[in-house]
Design a protein around this motif. Structure first.
Motif, PDB file in Angstrom:
ATOM      1  N   GLY A 187       0.794  -1.118  -0.047  1.00 24.50           N
ATOM      2  CA  GLY A 187       0.145  -0.019   0.116  1.00 24.50           C
ATOM      3  C   GLY A 187       0.869   1.244   0.067  1.00 24.50           C
ATOM      4  N   TYR A 188       0.784   2.106  -0.846  1.00 26.47           N
ATOM      5  CA  TYR A 188       1.378   3.369  -1.236  1.00 26.47           C
ATOM      6  C   TYR A 188       0.454   4.506  -0.342  1.00 26.47           C
ATOM      7  CZ  TYR A 188       4.322   0.912  -4.617  1.00 26.47           C
ATOM      8  OH  TYR A 188       4.760  -0.026  -5.546  1.00 26.47           O
ATOM      9  N   ALA A 189       0.938   4.915   0.830  1.00 27.51           N
ATOM     10  CA  ALA A 189       0.098   5.866   1.607  1.00 27.51           C
ATOM     11  C   ALA A 189       0.623   7.180   1.169  1.00 27.51           C
ATOM     12  CB  ALA A 189       0.435   5.571   3.220  1.00 27.51           C
ATOM     13  N   PHE A 190      -0.515   8.099   1.323  1.00 24.88           N
ATOM     14  CA  PHE A 190      -0.182   9.595   0.898  1.00 24.88           C
ATOM     15  C   PHE A 190      -1.186  10.373   1.835  1.00 24.88           C
ATOM     16  CE2 PHE A 190      -3.604   7.888  -1.829  1.00 24.88           C
ATOM     17  CZ  PHE A 190      -4.423   9.009  -1.863  1.00 24.88           C
ATOM     18  N   VAL A 191      -1.081  11.886   1.560  1.00 23.33           N
ATOM     19  CA  VAL A 191      -1.598  12.765   2.284  1.00 23.33           C
ATOM     20  C   VAL A 191      -1.663  13.931   1.202  1.00 23.33           C
ATOM     21  CG1 VAL A 191       0.232  13.597   3.572  1.00 23.33           C
ATOM     22  CG2 VAL A 191      -2.224  13.889   4.450  1.00 23.33           C
ATOM     23  N   ASN A 192      -2.692  14.718   1.406  1.00 26.74           N
ATOM     24  CA  ASN A 192      -2.759  16.113   0.523  1.00 26.74           C
ATOM     25  C   ASN A 192      -2.285  17.065   1.389  1.00 26.74           C
ATOM     26  OD1 ASN A 192      -3.251  18.436  -0.665  1.00 26.74           O
ATOM     27  ND2 ASN A 192      -5.431  18.223  -0.720  1.00 26.74           N
ATOM     28  N   THR A 193      -0.809  17.491   1.356  1.00 24.24           N
ATOM     29  CA  THR A 193      -0.203  18.366   1.986  1.00 24.24           C
ATOM     30  C   THR A 193      -0.426  19.932   1.515  1.00 24.24           C
ATOM     31  OG1 THR A 193       1.621  18.106   0.744  1.00 24.24           O
ATOM     32  CG2 THR A 193       1.609  16.988   2.779  1.00 24.24           C
ATOM     33  N   ILE A 232      -0.570  -6.068 -12.774  1.00 21.06           N
ATOM     34  CA  ILE A 232      -0.786  -5.320 -11.667  1.00 21.06           C
ATOM     35  C   ILE A 232      -2.234  -4.731 -11.682  1.00 21.06           C
ATOM     36  CG2 ILE A 232      -0.140  -3.203 -10.781  1.00 21.06           C
ATOM     37  CD1 ILE A 232       2.185  -4.525 -10.390  1.00 21.06           C
ATOM     38  N   ALA A 233      -2.889  -5.109 -10.565  1.00 19.95           N
ATOM     39  CA  ALA A 233      -4.123  -4.531 -10.151  1.00 19.95           C
ATOM     40  C   ALA A 233      -3.948  -3.527  -8.837  1.00 19.95           C
ATOM     41  CB  ALA A 233      -5.086  -5.726  -9.658  1.00 19.95           C
ATOM     42  N   THR A 234      -4.783  -2.618  -9.006  1.00 20.99           N
ATOM     43  CA  THR A 234      -4.625  -1.201  -8.084  1.00 20.99           C
ATOM     44  C   THR A 234      -6.134  -1.118  -7.290  1.00 20.99           C
ATOM     45  OG1 THR A 234      -5.165   0.179  -9.985  1.00 20.99           O
ATOM     46  CG2 THR A 234      -2.818  -0.376  -9.326  1.00 20.99           C
ATOM     47  N   GLU A 235      -6.051  -0.628  -6.186  1.00 25.14           N
ATOM     48  CA  GLU A 235      -7.303  -0.397  -5.577  1.00 25.14           C
ATOM     49  C   GLU A 235      -7.305   1.073  -4.985  1.00 25.14           C
ATOM     50  OE1 GLU A 235     -10.169  -2.113  -1.788  1.00 25.14           O
ATOM     51  OE2 GLU A 235      -8.618  -3.407  -2.921  1.00 25.14           O
ATOM     52  N   LEU A 236      -8.373   1.760  -5.129  1.00 23.46           N
ATOM     53  CA  LEU A 236      -8.324   3.172  -4.500  1.00 23.46           C
ATOM     54  C   LEU A 236      -9.939   3.573  -4.187  1.00 23.46           C
ATOM     55  CD1 LEU A 236      -7.025   5.611  -3.192  1.00 23.46           C
ATOM     56  CD2 LEU A 236      -7.114   6.775  -5.618  1.00 23.46           C
ATOM     57  N   GLU A 237     -10.376   3.422  -3.003  1.00 23.54           N
ATOM     58  CA  GLU A 237     -11.737   3.744  -2.536  1.00 23.54           C
ATOM     59  C   GLU A 237     -12.152   5.241  -2.730  1.00 23.54           C
ATOM     60  OE1 GLU A 237     -12.205   2.092   1.379  1.00 23.54           O
ATOM     61  OE2 GLU A 237     -11.746   0.239   0.853  1.00 23.54           O
ATOM     62  N   GLN A 238     -11.179   5.865  -2.644  1.00 20.66           N
ATOM     63  CA  GLN A 238     -11.659   7.455  -2.524  1.00 20.66           C
ATOM     64  C   GLN A 238     -10.822   8.172  -3.401  1.00 20.66           C
ATOM     65  OE1 GLN A 238     -11.533   9.394   1.485  1.00 20.66           O
ATOM     66  NE2 GLN A 238     -11.684  11.343   0.635  1.00 20.66           N
ATOM     67  N   ARG A 239     -11.360   9.289  -4.368  1.00 23.09           N
ATOM     68  CA  ARG A 239     -10.856   9.897  -5.251  1.00 23.09           C
ATOM     69  C   ARG A 239     -10.313  11.494  -5.074  1.00 23.09           C
ATOM     70  NH1 ARG A 239      -8.562   6.929  -9.937  1.00 23.09           N
ATOM     71  NH2 ARG A 239      -9.557   4.921  -9.697  1.00 23.09           N
ATOM     72  N   THR A 240     -11.273  12.152  -4.378  1.00 24.41           N
ATOM     73  CA  THR A 240     -10.981  13.380  -3.893  1.00 24.41           C
ATOM     74  C   THR A 240     -10.770  13.714  -2.481  1.00 24.41           C
ATOM     75  OG1 THR A 240     -12.528  14.105  -5.400  1.00 24.41           O
ATOM     76  CG2 THR A 240     -11.994  15.955  -3.874  1.00 24.41           C
ATOM     77  N   PHE A 241      -9.473  14.504  -2.302  1.00 19.15           N
ATOM     78  CA  PHE A 241      -8.903  14.516  -0.860  1.00 19.15           C
ATOM     79  C   PHE A 241      -8.736  15.930  -0.615  1.00 19.15           C
ATOM     80  CE2 PHE A 241      -7.790  10.659  -2.763  1.00 19.15           C
ATOM     81  CZ  PHE A 241      -7.805   9.626  -1.801  1.00 19.15           C
ATOM     82  N   ALA A 242      -9.414  16.404   0.595  1.00 21.86           N
ATOM     83  CA  ALA A 242      -9.176  17.820   1.121  1.00 21.86           C
ATOM     84  C   ALA A 242      -7.866  18.170   1.779  1.00 21.86           C
ATOM     85  CB  ALA A 242     -10.237  18.012   2.414  1.00 21.86           C
ATOM     86  N   PRO A 243      -7.432  19.065   1.983  1.00 26.36           N
ATOM     87  CA  PRO A 243      -5.931  19.424   2.526  1.00 26.36           C
ATOM     88  C   PRO A 243      -6.121  18.573   3.965  1.00 26.36           C
ATOM     89  CG  PRO A 243      -6.948  21.579   1.890  1.00 26.36           C
ATOM     90  CD  PRO A 243      -8.262  20.688   1.303  1.00 26.36           C
ATOM     91  N   GLU A 260      -6.058  15.352   4.285  1.00 26.40           N
ATOM     92  CA  GLU A 260      -6.903  14.263   4.116  1.00 26.40           C
ATOM     93  C   GLU A 260      -5.800  13.235   3.084  1.00 26.40           C
ATOM     94  OE1 GLU A 260     -11.279  12.387   3.354  1.00 26.40           O
ATOM     95  OE2 GLU A 260     -10.692  14.677   2.380  1.00 26.40           O
ATOM     96  N   GLY A 261      -5.845  12.034   3.564  1.00 21.08           N
ATOM     97  CA  GLY A 261      -5.183  11.095   2.682  1.00 21.08           C
ATOM     98  C   GLY A 261      -5.794   9.842   2.759  1.00 21.08           C
ATOM     99  N   SER A 262      -4.894   8.877   1.964  1.00 16.64           N
ATOM    100  CA  SER A 262      -5.544   7.402   1.973  1.00 16.64           C
ATOM    101  C   SER A 262      -4.403   6.531   1.337  1.00 16.64           C
ATOM    102  CB  SER A 262      -6.727   7.344   0.867  1.00 16.64           C
ATOM    103  OG  SER A 262      -7.251   6.034   0.475  1.00 16.64           O
ATOM    104  N   VAL A 263      -4.687   5.155   0.825  1.00 15.11           N
ATOM    105  CA  VAL A 263      -3.728   4.378   0.523  1.00 15.11           C
ATOM    106  C   VAL A 263      -4.026   3.862  -1.010  1.00 15.11           C
ATOM    107  CG1 VAL A 263      -2.383   2.451   1.055  1.00 15.11           C
ATOM    108  CG2 VAL A 263      -3.105   3.729   2.869  1.00 15.11           C
ATOM    109  N   ILE A 264      -3.055   3.873  -1.692  1.00 20.44           N
ATOM    110  CA  ILE A 264      -3.438   3.118  -3.172  1.00 20.44           C
ATOM    111  C   ILE A 264      -2.929   1.756  -2.980  1.00 20.44           C
ATOM    112  CG2 ILE A 264      -2.510   3.094  -5.562  1.00 20.44           C
ATOM    113  CD1 ILE A 264      -2.523   6.043  -5.749  1.00 20.44           C
ATOM    114  N   ARG A 265      -3.719   0.844  -3.051  1.00 25.55           N
ATOM    115  CA  ARG A 265      -3.201  -0.686  -2.885  1.00 25.55           C
ATOM    116  C   ARG A 265      -2.794  -1.404  -4.197  1.00 25.55           C
ATOM    117  NH1 ARG A 265      -3.531  -1.670   2.270  1.00 25.55           N
ATOM    118  NH2 ARG A 265      -5.403  -0.308   3.631  1.00 25.55           N
TER     119      ARG A 265
END
Length: 368
Positions: A71-77, A94-105, A107-112
């Motif tokens: 999982g590649y973790a990230f945050v909107n800085t 390669i298969a990828t998964e990302l549950e959310q697409r828009t991120f407020a300042p 806020e972050g998530s993980v690209i699996r």
């Protein structure tokens, strides 16, 4: 009468120059002009930016018995929302998964990612992440591993070659493993005209070969390029993970189902031409057994360049067993892809009654 101490010409020149202040008078306040910096534009809008904990991950030494996951973790800085518009894997494994697409300042998530390792040796795969932040919003994630397959199929470069239409073909493959107790549970083909039968080597008189796979191309296989992916279902002991596993691996075979006629190349390939350019290309159509044949008709279809023509020239000294097909002419004002155009030829050879040659290329800058 008082007489001026200054000569008359100099006095007149000073008076015409306007009012002046004597050295004993107070100096007037200097005039200050407001200077406006017109080079600065409007205040820039707040921008978002994704910051990843890492852009790369190395799985180290692995085998091909299980998916590799990370999982590649990230945050909107940044100071504004960011939208991820695309996540593009550079490989079908390669298969990828990302549950959310828009991120407020803040806020972050993980690209699996899940990677089905195939092949052998050092490998690196990529995932492109595209956001709405323009060029600054394009990022590339990477994953690498040293892959050792548990089962090896040989010969690795085996294929069908040129298969005469209506005749079929056969290829024998061998499956070996670092585990002497490896079992081949099944083999399936992706192509309806290609079948595969697996047997222990001892069953076909080859006791030194653990498993034999006999692959056949049916006589009903249609003309054209032939691709078949074999899926091998395997049970074997994984030294890397120290367990007996059941998994699937793939092996691809390819070839050409051909008629009596040979052609080189397979298409009219032009690459990228400049505007107002000139199309000039050819394909050779011949009969390897040197028997004469006739081209009954030929036409160029789907090309929006009226001045580009198709020519058919018999080759001198070949006795009617070879022809040169030529496309020649200026493209005029046309800009865009040539894909979709083709040359269609009919002949008096039953196995090659109709042959289609694609036209590949583009006029104008690539990608426009």
């Amino acid at each position: 009468m008082r007489t001026s101490l200054l000569p008359r010409p100099l006095l007149l020149a000073l008076l015409s120059a306007g009012p002046f202040v004597s050295a004993c008078s107070e100096s007037p306040e200097p005039r200050v002009e407001a200077r406006v910096d017109r080079s600065a534009g409007p205040e820039p809008e707040p921008a978002g930016a994704l910051s990843f904990e890492t852009l790369t991950h190395d799985f180290g030494a692995v085998d091909d018995t299980r998916p590799l996951e990370f999982g590649y973790a990230f945050v909107n800085t940044g100071a504004a929302p960011v939208e991820i518009t695309a996540v593009k894997a550079g490989c079908g494994c390669i298969a990828t998964e990302l549950e959310q697409r828009t991120f407020a300042p803040g806020e972050g998530s993980v690209i699996r990612m899940s990677w089905e390792p195939e092949g052998r040796g050092r490998q690196t795969k990529s995932i492109d992440v595209v956001t709405d932040a323009g060029k600054a919003g394009m990022l590339r994630l990477r994953a690498s591993a040293d892959v050792t397959p548990v089962v090896t199929v040989s010969p690795p470069d085996a294929g069908f070659g040129d298969v005469p239409v209506g005749e079929g073909a056969a290829v024998r493959l061998f499956a070996t493993s670092s585990d002497p107790r490896m079992t081949l549970l099944g083999v399936e083909s992706s192509h309806p005209a290609v079948s595969a039968i697996h047997k222990p080597g001892a069953a076909v008189g080859l006791p030194r070969e653990p498993w034999v796979i006999d692959v056949e191309v049916a006589s009903s296989a249609p003309k054209g390029r032939l691709f078949a992916t074999l899926t091998l279902r395997v049970e074997a002991h994984s030294e890397r993970y120290d367990e007996v596993v059941r998994y699937s691996m793939k092996h691809t075979l390819s070839g050409n189902v051909v008629g009596k006629l040979a052609h080189e190349p397979f298409a009219f390939v032009f690459g990228t031409l400049p505007p107002k350019g000139h199309l000039r290309g050819q394909v050779m159509l011949s009969r390897p057994d040197e028997k004469p044949f006739q081209i009954l008709s030929s036409r160029l279809e789907g090309l929006d360049c009226p001045d580009v023509k198709l020519f058919v020239d018999p080759l001198a000294g070949r006795g009617g067993s070879a022809y040169r097909l030529r496309i020649d002419g200026p493209v005029g004002d046309y800009i865009g892809p040539l894909t979709g155009a083709s040359v269609i030829v009919t002949t008096d050879v039953p196995e090659d009654a109709r042959i289609t040659f694609p036209v590949l290329g583009r006029v104008g800058a690539s990608g426009k």
